[in-house]
Design an enzyme around this catalytic site. Structure first.
Site, short mmCIF file in Angstrom:
data_model
loop_
_atom_site.label_atom_id
_atom_site.label_comp_id
_atom_site.label_asym_id
_atom_site.label_seq_id
_atom_site.Cartn_x
_atom_site.Cartn_y
_atom_site.Cartn_z
N ASP A 30 -30.50 -48.26 -32.32
CA ASP A 30 -29.19 -47.63 -32.14
C ASP A 30 -28.83 -47.77 -30.67
O ASP A 30 -29.71 -47.77 -29.81
CB ASP A 30 -29.23 -46.16 -32.56
CG ASP A 30 -27.84 -45.61 -32.85
OD1 ASP A 30 -27.51 -45.43 -34.04
OD2 ASP A 30 -27.08 -45.38 -31.89
N LYS A 35 -30.14 -40.58 -28.76
CA LYS A 35 -30.57 -40.52 -30.16
C LYS A 35 -31.95 -41.15 -30.33
O LYS A 35 -32.84 -40.61 -31.00
CB LYS A 35 -29.54 -41.31 -30.99
CG LYS A 35 -29.45 -40.88 -32.43
CD LYS A 35 -28.57 -41.85 -33.21
CE LYS A 35 -27.28 -41.25 -33.65
NZ LYS A 35 -26.52 -42.15 -34.54
N GLU A 153 -25.33 -37.17 -48.77
CA GLU A 153 -25.93 -36.37 -47.70
C GLU A 153 -26.64 -35.17 -48.31
O GLU A 153 -26.17 -34.59 -49.29
CB GLU A 153 -24.84 -35.90 -46.73
CG GLU A 153 -24.29 -37.04 -45.91
CD GLU A 153 -23.25 -36.59 -44.90
OE1 GLU A 153 -23.22 -35.41 -44.54
OE2 GLU A 153 -22.46 -37.45 -44.50
N PHE A 247 -19.39 -33.76 -61.15
CA PHE A 247 -18.17 -33.93 -60.35
C PHE A 247 -16.93 -33.39 -61.05
O PHE A 247 -15.84 -33.91 -60.91
CB PHE A 247 -18.01 -35.39 -59.89
CG PHE A 247 -18.89 -35.67 -58.70
CD1 PHE A 247 -20.27 -35.65 -58.83
CD2 PHE A 247 -18.34 -35.88 -57.44
CE1 PHE A 247 -21.09 -35.83 -57.72
CE2 PHE A 247 -19.16 -36.06 -56.33
CZ PHE A 247 -20.54 -36.04 -56.48
N GLY A 251 -12.44 -26.76 -56.89
CA GLY A 251 -12.64 -26.05 -55.62
C GLY A 251 -11.57 -26.44 -54.63
O GLY A 251 -10.43 -26.76 -55.02
N GLY A 255 -14.46 -33.39 -48.91
CA GLY A 255 -14.42 -33.74 -47.49
C GLY A 255 -15.59 -34.67 -47.23
O GLY A 255 -16.09 -35.33 -48.14
N CYS A 258 -17.41 -39.84 -46.41
CA CYS A 258 -17.23 -40.97 -47.33
C CYS A 258 -15.99 -40.90 -48.19
O CYS A 258 -15.16 -41.82 -48.15
CB CYS A 258 -18.47 -41.10 -48.21
SG CYS A 258 -19.90 -41.57 -47.24
N ARG A 325 -17.50 -33.31 -40.96
CA ARG A 325 -16.45 -34.33 -40.89
C ARG A 325 -15.46 -34.17 -42.06
O ARG A 325 -15.86 -34.14 -43.21
CB ARG A 325 -17.06 -35.73 -40.88
CG ARG A 325 -17.63 -36.11 -39.51
CD ARG A 325 -18.30 -37.45 -39.53
NE ARG A 325 -19.56 -37.43 -40.24
CZ ARG A 325 -20.32 -38.52 -40.44
NH1 ARG A 325 -19.90 -39.70 -39.99
NH2 ARG A 325 -21.46 -38.43 -41.07
C1 UDX Z 1 -20.59 -39.26 -51.52
C2 UDX Z 1 -21.10 -39.96 -52.79
O1 UDX Z 1 -21.52 -38.97 -53.75
C3 UDX Z 1 -22.22 -40.92 -52.47
O2 UDX Z 1 -22.62 -41.62 -53.63
C4 UDX Z 1 -21.73 -41.92 -51.41
O3 UDX Z 1 -22.74 -42.83 -51.03
C5 UDX Z 1 -21.22 -41.17 -50.19
O4 UDX Z 1 -20.21 -40.23 -50.57
P1 UDX Z 1 -21.41 -37.22 -50.00
O5 UDX Z 1 -20.21 -37.46 -49.15
O6 UDX Z 1 -22.72 -36.97 -49.35
O7 UDX Z 1 -21.65 -38.44 -51.02
O8 UDX Z 1 -21.08 -35.90 -50.86
P2 UDX Z 1 -20.88 -35.50 -52.39
O9 UDX Z 1 -22.03 -34.69 -52.82
O10 UDX Z 1 -20.49 -36.63 -53.25
O11 UDX Z 1 -19.63 -34.50 -52.23
C6 UDX Z 1 -18.42 -34.94 -51.64
C7 UDX Z 1 -17.39 -33.84 -51.61
O12 UDX Z 1 -16.91 -33.57 -52.91
C8 UDX Z 1 -17.89 -32.51 -51.05
O13 UDX Z 1 -16.90 -31.98 -50.19
C9 UDX Z 1 -18.06 -31.64 -52.27
O14 UDX Z 1 -17.86 -30.26 -52.01
C10 UDX Z 1 -16.94 -32.17 -53.17
N1 UDX Z 1 -17.19 -31.98 -54.61
C11 UDX Z 1 -18.20 -32.62 -55.24
C12 UDX Z 1 -16.34 -31.14 -55.35
O15 UDX Z 1 -15.39 -30.54 -54.81
N2 UDX Z 1 -16.54 -31.01 -56.70
C13 UDX Z 1 -17.55 -31.64 -57.35
O16 UDX Z 1 -17.66 -31.47 -58.57
C14 UDX Z 1 -18.41 -32.48 -56.60
#
Ligand code: UDX
Length: 428
Positions: A30, A35, A153, A247, A251, A255, A258, A325
């Site tokens: 990096d 870091k 994450e 999913f 809510g 955020g 990704c 983020r």
């Molecule tokens: C996501 C993808 O799941 C992962 O496969 C990809 O590689 C990167 O992006 P991540 O950003 O870590 O992963 O979080 P994730 O657990 O998917 O949740 C994303 C957001 O969606 C969170 O803010 C979470 O609160 C929200 N969420 C998730 C909901 O509001 N409702 C749900 O049912 C699921």
């Protein structure tokens, strides 16, 4: 094999640690000196379950090293992973400057034939463009493979060690074979496709999951109008295996690093190719509005927030991470402060990152109960276990006014403690 991973963020660090865990020799590079210094002392740059222990174990075994020298890392390896950031540019396009810089350095440092595996989330056509550059600018044979990362994450190590699928996009039989062998110990079905399809699988997957969330949030808003309960609706829908249960938690929207970036990125890639992504754009628009639902519900109770004290329970974009983020908390807290309210915030690990994003009349508290003390209302923004298991009776008992806006549907509607509390949730 000897591997080099460029980038020590969530994807790079997890890839480096897990690749070492299955027996490879890995140098993770990096450009941020601090870091790397911390990693060499065993201090992780990200809050991620299990990564510190696995990292130290592999460093002790001599299979994992950290460095700021890309040249050294590239020269000592057969396969180079690119896992640098691809943040959104101000116009919504994907900012490729870090990927471009990584390619520049590989071209400069290269000392033998190599395979370059791209793990960064990049626009469709990037593998082809990279291949063209290496073909034109390097005197060695470089084969570029697209291998997108799907980790979440908070469960990154588990996701990488036990993947649902490993996507490999390449035009080269030799490179496909090498990368396929490299990933075999992790298991999971290997999806071997052309590079364009591989690059699109990543965007299409993330945008689909984001759309699923926006869909259930749109249904939740309808539930509120017609007197239905979105949890019952989601449960009834999810039992159909074609829909699936995951999913569908309504809510305050998605955020993180990704979904917001990749939905916007897909719309932008499509636009550049003459396509209008109406569904994904709809998911983005719904999410932009949904993130402010708690604030709006609070404003219905208190049209004037001047002088009010508001407890904010949870700051990170989801539990299990210190990442804020594009978390809904940022927009909600900024709006509260703008309206003249004072904020009492609680988060078990996200405070340091949040302080860099938002400044103002905020008191940081050690527990959700403490945040609620003398508050006029509480907004629940992240469903941390500490928030789920809080002493609700004690917390509302210590509030000045008993107003609770639950943006993650944490509390059961039947909870007797909620009698006497003005309780608002999402779609129930
Ligand atoms: C996501 C993808 O799941 C992962 O496969 C990809 O590689 C990167 O992006 P991540 O950003 O870590 O992963 O979080 P994730 O657990 O998917 O949740 C994303 C957001 O969606 C969170 O803010 C979470 O609160 C929200 N969420 C998730 C909901 O509001 N409702 C749900 O049912 C699921």
């Amino acid at each position: 094999m000897n591997l080099c991973v460029l980038g020590a963020g969530y994807v790079g660090l997890t890839s480096a640690v897990c690749m070492a865990e299955i027996g490879n020799n890995v140098t993770c590079v990096d450009t941020v000196q601090e870091k790397i210094d911390n990693l060499n002392k065993g201090v992780m740059p990200v809050f991620e379950a299990g990564i510190g222990e696995m990292c130290r174990r592999n460093m002790d075994a001599g299979r994992l090293a950290f460095s700021t020298s890309i040249e050294e890392g590239v020269r000592g390896s057969d396969v180079v992973f690119i896992a640098v950031g691809t943040p959104p540019a101000p116009n919504g396009d994907v900012d490729m400057s870090q990927v471009d810089a990584a390619v520049d350095t590989i071209v400069r440092a290269i000392n033998a034939d190599k395979i370059v595996v791209n793990k960064s989330t990049v626009p469709v056509g990037t593998q082809a463009a990279m291949q063209k550059r290496f073909d034109a600018e390097s005197s060695y044979r470089v084969e570029v493979v697209s291998c997108p990362e799907f980790l979440q994450e908070g469960t990154a190590v588990k996701n990488m060690m036990h993947p649902d699928r490993v996507v490999i996009g390449s035009d080269s039989g030799h490179a496909t074979e090498v990368v396929s062998e490299l990933f075999k110990p992790f298991g999971g079905e290997q999806v071997i496709v052309d590079p364009q399809s591989s690059e699109l699988i990543k965007y299409a997957s993330n945008a689909f999951l984001a759309t699923k969330i926006s869909y259930i949030n749109e249904i939740a808003n309808l539930c509120e109008r017609v007197g239905a309960n979105v949890e019952h609706v989601a449960y009834g829908m999810g039992l159909d295996p074609r829909i699936g249960k995951q999913f569908l938690r309504a809510g305050i929207g998605f955020g993180g690093a990704c979904f917001p970036k990749d939905t916007q990125g897909l719309v932008s890639i499509a636009r550049q190719n003459g396509c209008d992504m109406k569904i994904v754009q709809g998911a983005i628009d719904i999410n932009t509005a949904q993130q402010m639902r708690c604030y709006e519900k609070l404003r219905d109770v208190y049209p004037d927030l001047r002088g009010k004290t508001i407890a904010v329970l949870g700051l990170t974009f989801k539990p299990g991470t210190d990442d804020v983020r594009l978390a809904p908390s940022i927009r909600n807290v900024k709006a509260l402060l703008q309206d003249g309210a004072s904020v009492r915030a609680y988060d078990p690990v996200g405070v340091g990152n949040f302080k860099r994003e938002v400044q103002g009349d905020i008191t940081y508290c050690d527990s959700p109960e403490q945040a609620c003390e003398n508050a006029d209302a509480a907004l629940l923004l992240t469903e941390w276990p500490q928030v789920r298991s809080m002493d609700l009776a004690g917390a509302v008992g210590a509030m000045r006014e008993k107003v609770l806006v639950d943006g993650r549907n944490v509390f059961a509607l039947e909870d007797t403690v909620l009698k006497g509390v003005r309780y608002y949730s999402i779609g129930r």
